[in-house]
Write a protein that holds these residues in place. Sequence first.
Motif, PDB file in Angstrom:
ATOM      1  N   GLU A  26     -55.949  26.944 -23.417  1.00 24.38           N
ATOM      2  CA  GLU A  26     -55.229  27.725 -24.218  1.00 24.38           C
ATOM      3  C   GLU A  26     -53.926  28.047 -23.872  1.00 24.38           C
ATOM      4  O   GLU A  26     -53.254  29.153 -24.304  1.00 24.38           O
ATOM      5  CB  GLU A  26     -55.799  28.858 -25.078  1.00 24.38           C
ATOM      6  CG  GLU A  26     -56.951  28.686 -25.785  1.00 24.38           C
ATOM      7  CD  GLU A  26     -57.617  29.798 -26.374  1.00 24.38           C
ATOM      8  OE1 GLU A  26     -57.378  30.075 -27.724  1.00 24.38           O
ATOM      9  OE2 GLU A  26     -58.628  30.264 -25.868  1.00 24.38           O
ATOM     10  N   ASN A  27     -53.352  27.425 -22.820  1.00 27.34           N
ATOM     11  CA  ASN A  27     -51.819  27.491 -22.370  1.00 27.34           C
ATOM     12  C   ASN A  27     -51.699  28.976 -21.758  1.00 27.34           C
ATOM     13  O   ASN A  27     -50.895  29.285 -22.277  1.00 27.34           O
ATOM     14  CB  ASN A  27     -50.983  26.924 -23.390  1.00 27.34           C
ATOM     15  CG  ASN A  27     -50.896  25.498 -23.527  1.00 27.34           C
ATOM     16  OD1 ASN A  27     -51.299  24.901 -22.590  1.00 27.34           O
ATOM     17  ND2 ASN A  27     -50.622  25.162 -24.657  1.00 27.34           N
ATOM     18  N   ASP A  28     -52.764  29.476 -20.967  1.00 29.45           N
ATOM     19  CA  ASP A  28     -52.518  30.873 -20.755  1.00 29.45           C
ATOM     20  C   ASP A  28     -51.171  31.080 -19.731  1.00 29.45           C
ATOM     21  O   ASP A  28     -50.677  32.044 -19.860  1.00 29.45           O
ATOM     22  CB  ASP A  28     -53.791  31.344 -20.001  1.00 29.45           C
ATOM     23  CG  ASP A  28     -54.877  31.585 -21.004  1.00 29.45           C
ATOM     24  OD1 ASP A  28     -54.765  31.570 -22.141  1.00 29.45           O
ATOM     25  OD2 ASP A  28     -56.174  31.395 -20.240  1.00 29.45           O
ATOM     26  N   ASN A  29     -50.881  29.956 -19.476  1.00 28.87           N
ATOM     27  CA  ASN A  29     -49.648  30.039 -18.475  1.00 28.87           C
ATOM     28  C   ASN A  29     -48.372  30.270 -19.031  1.00 28.87           C
ATOM     29  O   ASN A  29     -47.658  30.858 -18.762  1.00 28.87           O
ATOM     30  CB  ASN A  29     -49.414  28.792 -17.490  1.00 28.87           C
ATOM     31  CG  ASN A  29     -49.682  27.581 -18.185  1.00 28.87           C
ATOM     32  OD1 ASN A  29     -50.297  27.444 -19.361  1.00 28.87           O
ATOM     33  ND2 ASN A  29     -49.661  26.355 -17.678  1.00 28.87           N
ATOM     34  N   LYS A  30     -48.415  29.698 -20.304  1.00 25.87           N
ATOM     35  CA  LYS A  30     -47.271  30.081 -21.212  1.00 25.87           C
ATOM     36  C   LYS A  30     -47.233  31.470 -21.724  1.00 25.87           C
ATOM     37  O   LYS A  30     -46.161  32.127 -21.710  1.00 25.87           O
ATOM     38  CB  LYS A  30     -47.379  29.080 -22.655  1.00 25.87           C
ATOM     39  CG  LYS A  30     -47.380  27.642 -22.268  1.00 25.87           C
ATOM     40  CD  LYS A  30     -47.403  26.965 -23.833  1.00 25.87           C
ATOM     41  CE  LYS A  30     -47.305  25.530 -23.397  1.00 25.87           C
ATOM     42  NZ  LYS A  30     -47.435  24.738 -24.845  1.00 25.87           N
ATOM     43  N   ALA A  31     -48.482  31.896 -21.874  1.00 26.03           N
ATOM     44  CA  ALA A  31     -48.622  33.326 -22.485  1.00 26.03           C
ATOM     45  C   ALA A  31     -48.161  34.334 -21.186  1.00 26.03           C
ATOM     46  O   ALA A  31     -47.256  35.215 -21.515  1.00 26.03           O
ATOM     47  CB  ALA A  31     -50.012  33.680 -22.931  1.00 26.03           C
ATOM     48  N   VAL A  32     -48.630  34.102 -20.138  1.00 27.82           N
ATOM     49  CA  VAL A  32     -48.270  35.054 -18.971  1.00 27.82           C
ATOM     50  C   VAL A  32     -46.809  34.888 -18.540  1.00 27.82           C
ATOM     51  O   VAL A  32     -46.273  35.888 -18.505  1.00 27.82           O
ATOM     52  CB  VAL A  32     -49.333  34.830 -17.805  1.00 27.82           C
ATOM     53  CG1 VAL A  32     -48.762  33.450 -17.031  1.00 27.82           C
ATOM     54  CG2 VAL A  32     -49.120  35.922 -16.943  1.00 27.82           C
ATOM     55  N   LEU A  33     -46.254  33.948 -18.874  1.00 32.92           N
ATOM     56  CA  LEU A  33     -44.690  33.791 -18.165  1.00 32.92           C
ATOM     57  C   LEU A  33     -43.641  34.324 -19.546  1.00 32.92           C
ATOM     58  O   LEU A  33     -43.106  35.093 -19.204  1.00 32.92           O
ATOM     59  CB  LEU A  33     -44.255  32.292 -18.127  1.00 32.92           C
ATOM     60  CG  LEU A  33     -42.777  31.937 -17.759  1.00 32.92           C
ATOM     61  CD1 LEU A  33     -42.426  32.765 -16.519  1.00 32.92           C
ATOM     62  CD2 LEU A  33     -42.749  30.375 -17.596  1.00 32.92           C
ATOM     63  N   THR A  34     -44.123  33.996 -20.704  1.00 35.62           N
ATOM     64  CA  THR A  34     -43.348  34.730 -21.918  1.00 35.62           C
ATOM     65  C   THR A  34     -43.391  36.416 -21.934  1.00 35.62           C
ATOM     66  O   THR A  34     -42.607  37.042 -22.249  1.00 35.62           O
ATOM     67  CB  THR A  34     -43.608  33.923 -23.320  1.00 35.62           C
ATOM     68  OG1 THR A  34     -44.935  34.118 -23.543  1.00 35.62           O
ATOM     69  CG2 THR A  34     -43.107  32.643 -23.213  1.00 35.62           C
ATOM     70  N   HIS A  35     -44.837  36.753 -21.338  1.00 34.29           N
ATOM     71  CA  HIS A  35     -44.882  38.008 -21.628  1.00 34.29           C
ATOM     72  C   HIS A  35     -44.223  38.850 -20.462  1.00 34.29           C
ATOM     73  O   HIS A  35     -43.637  39.760 -20.445  1.00 34.29           O
ATOM     74  CB  HIS A  35     -46.537  38.537 -21.311  1.00 34.29           C
ATOM     75  CG  HIS A  35     -47.305  38.602 -22.718  1.00 34.29           C
ATOM     76  ND1 HIS A  35     -47.587  37.420 -23.655  1.00 34.29           N
ATOM     77  CD2 HIS A  35     -47.808  39.493 -23.439  1.00 34.29           C
ATOM     78  CE1 HIS A  35     -48.286  37.671 -24.439  1.00 34.29           C
ATOM     79  NE2 HIS A  35     -48.636  38.900 -24.354  1.00 34.29           N
ATOM     80  N   TYR A  36     -44.317  38.083 -19.161  1.00 36.02           N
ATOM     81  CA  TYR A  36     -43.586  38.527 -18.129  1.00 36.02           C
ATOM     82  C   TYR A  36     -41.962  38.557 -18.221  1.00 36.02           C
ATOM     83  O   TYR A  36     -41.197  39.676 -18.346  1.00 36.02           O
ATOM     84  CB  TYR A  36     -43.613  37.500 -16.867  1.00 36.02           C
ATOM     85  CG  TYR A  36     -42.781  37.990 -15.829  1.00 36.02           C
ATOM     86  CD1 TYR A  36     -43.114  39.084 -14.989  1.00 36.02           C
ATOM     87  CD2 TYR A  36     -41.764  37.026 -15.337  1.00 36.02           C
ATOM     88  CE1 TYR A  36     -41.949  39.165 -14.018  1.00 36.02           C
ATOM     89  CE2 TYR A  36     -40.969  37.354 -14.197  1.00 36.02           C
ATOM     90  CZ  TYR A  36     -41.047  38.484 -13.622  1.00 36.02           C
ATOM     91  OH  TYR A  36     -40.166  38.743 -12.586  1.00 36.02           O
ATOM     92  N   LEU A  37     -41.564  37.494 -19.106  1.00 35.24           N
ATOM     93  CA  LEU A  37     -39.995  37.506 -19.261  1.00 35.24           C
ATOM     94  C   LEU A  37     -39.646  38.560 -20.240  1.00 35.24           C
ATOM     95  O   LEU A  37     -38.534  39.385 -20.561  1.00 35.24           O
ATOM     96  CB  LEU A  37     -39.676  36.193 -19.746  1.00 35.24           C
ATOM     97  CG  LEU A  37     -39.560  35.071 -18.798  1.00 35.24           C
ATOM     98  CD1 LEU A  37     -39.431  33.658 -19.456  1.00 35.24           C
ATOM     99  CD2 LEU A  37     -38.604  35.231 -17.616  1.00 35.24           C
ATOM    100  N   GLY A  43     -41.167  48.207 -16.566  1.00 28.41           N
ATOM    101  CA  GLY A  43     -42.371  48.479 -15.653  1.00 28.41           C
ATOM    102  C   GLY A  43     -43.612  47.404 -16.027  1.00 28.41           C
ATOM    103  O   GLY A  43     -44.393  47.202 -15.052  1.00 28.41           O
ATOM    104  N   VAL A  44     -43.635  47.103 -17.141  1.00 30.69           N
ATOM    105  CA  VAL A  44     -44.842  46.467 -17.480  1.00 30.69           C
ATOM    106  C   VAL A  44     -44.915  45.099 -17.184  1.00 30.69           C
ATOM    107  O   VAL A  44     -45.664  44.582 -16.852  1.00 30.69           O
ATOM    108  CB  VAL A  44     -44.913  46.321 -19.117  1.00 30.69           C
ATOM    109  CG1 VAL A  44     -46.050  45.760 -19.541  1.00 30.69           C
ATOM    110  CG2 VAL A  44     -44.866  47.490 -20.066  1.00 30.69           C
TER     111      VAL A  44
END
Length: 421
Positions: A26-37, A43-44
């Motif tokens: 499920e493309n978790d890498n896309k999710a983690v990168l967009t959440h990071y950005l 601080g989140v």
Amino acid sequence: MINFKEKISIDEFDGKRFQVRIVEAENDNKAVLTHYLHNIHNGVSKYYKDYALIALSEYISYKQEEENIQIFEEEALQQLLFEVENVPFPTPKNYKFKFIDLFAGIGGFRIAMQNLGGKCVFTSEWDKEAKKTYRANFGEVPFGDITKNRIKKFIPDDFDVLCAGFPCQAFSIAGKRGGFDDTRGTLFFDVAEIIKKYKPKAIFLENVKGLRNHDKGKTLETILNVLRNDLNYYVPEPKIINAKDFGVPQNRERIYIVGFRKDLKINEFQYPEPTNNKVTFKKVKEEKVPPTKYYLSTQYVQTLINHKARHENKGNGFGYAIIPDDGIANAIVVGGMGRERNLVIDHRIVDYTPTTHIKGTVNRDGIRKMTPREWARLQGFPDNFIIPVADASAYKQFGNSVAVPAIEATALKILETVKLI
């Protein structure tokens, strides 16, 4: 759309042990990168940083390999940051509270909460097509299956409100007290597990009206028992809220469950009163004549007429319905007679040439389906909400969504009660 690889290796530091794991599905890498950005200025972002930097390196490697270009980390970061911020519904710059968006769909909860000054710090949704729509509008890819521990571990520690429109499922409570353990194997269990761990100040749950009588009332009874007794939240009696009472022309009843952490000393709550803003379908009707593909064929119209007549002869009220311009739509739902219960008359059509493969000819009475944009408006989505998917997916997404104005009115009461705004 960023085309990440399906799997990435991630080095995970856990105390003194150094582990390597593969993040899959499920493309978790896309999710983690967009959440990071999305959280790079607060601080989140620390909850996503280590994983996001790996995902970023994978993105850079992919771009170099596929397009034979040189791309540097800073350039890539700025490009992606622009992509997540240049969207129709960005995060409020001076947000007042933080929330998470579970079973997010296409972001009805998120629009409502952002309208009130909220910052979404985590979101999850398993449907791939819904994810496309979510990202197009918020610049963020939701994480996937919230039942997976590898997804739950990305939830930040510090957020104020949990929002969830979870599916209705029966519990195994025969002969039991109907508590936390009895909900295992259901999606509510995962919501309850998250509430138990993170203890948000407030919770806001939405479900179909039928939850009240589901499994002879045992399902709702168990949910309330878990929230009140096992999780220690003050939960007033749930209420059925109708979208038509909050400025949209749709007769859509849903049950709302709200709760407040007991240490906040909250012991009363008033759901919002209906507004006086009564509107009809005319307000959401397409400004221009829709394409011919939305008009029914003569044969299909006759099939609907025959189908309704058969049910009427049996004493049933089931069948198609035509909504007048001065009327209110029936609840838009997925499957069954969802679209046929919300047909309209639109005589503006001038070209009757079929644009799709149909049996018969285009009807001359102006009978057509509502368009996806009309369904969006029936749910209170603004017109700058992007619909990037095919019609079939769009109908499903809006049919499954929450009614934004009703959610926002209730959320306002919740936030005022907790003194977050």
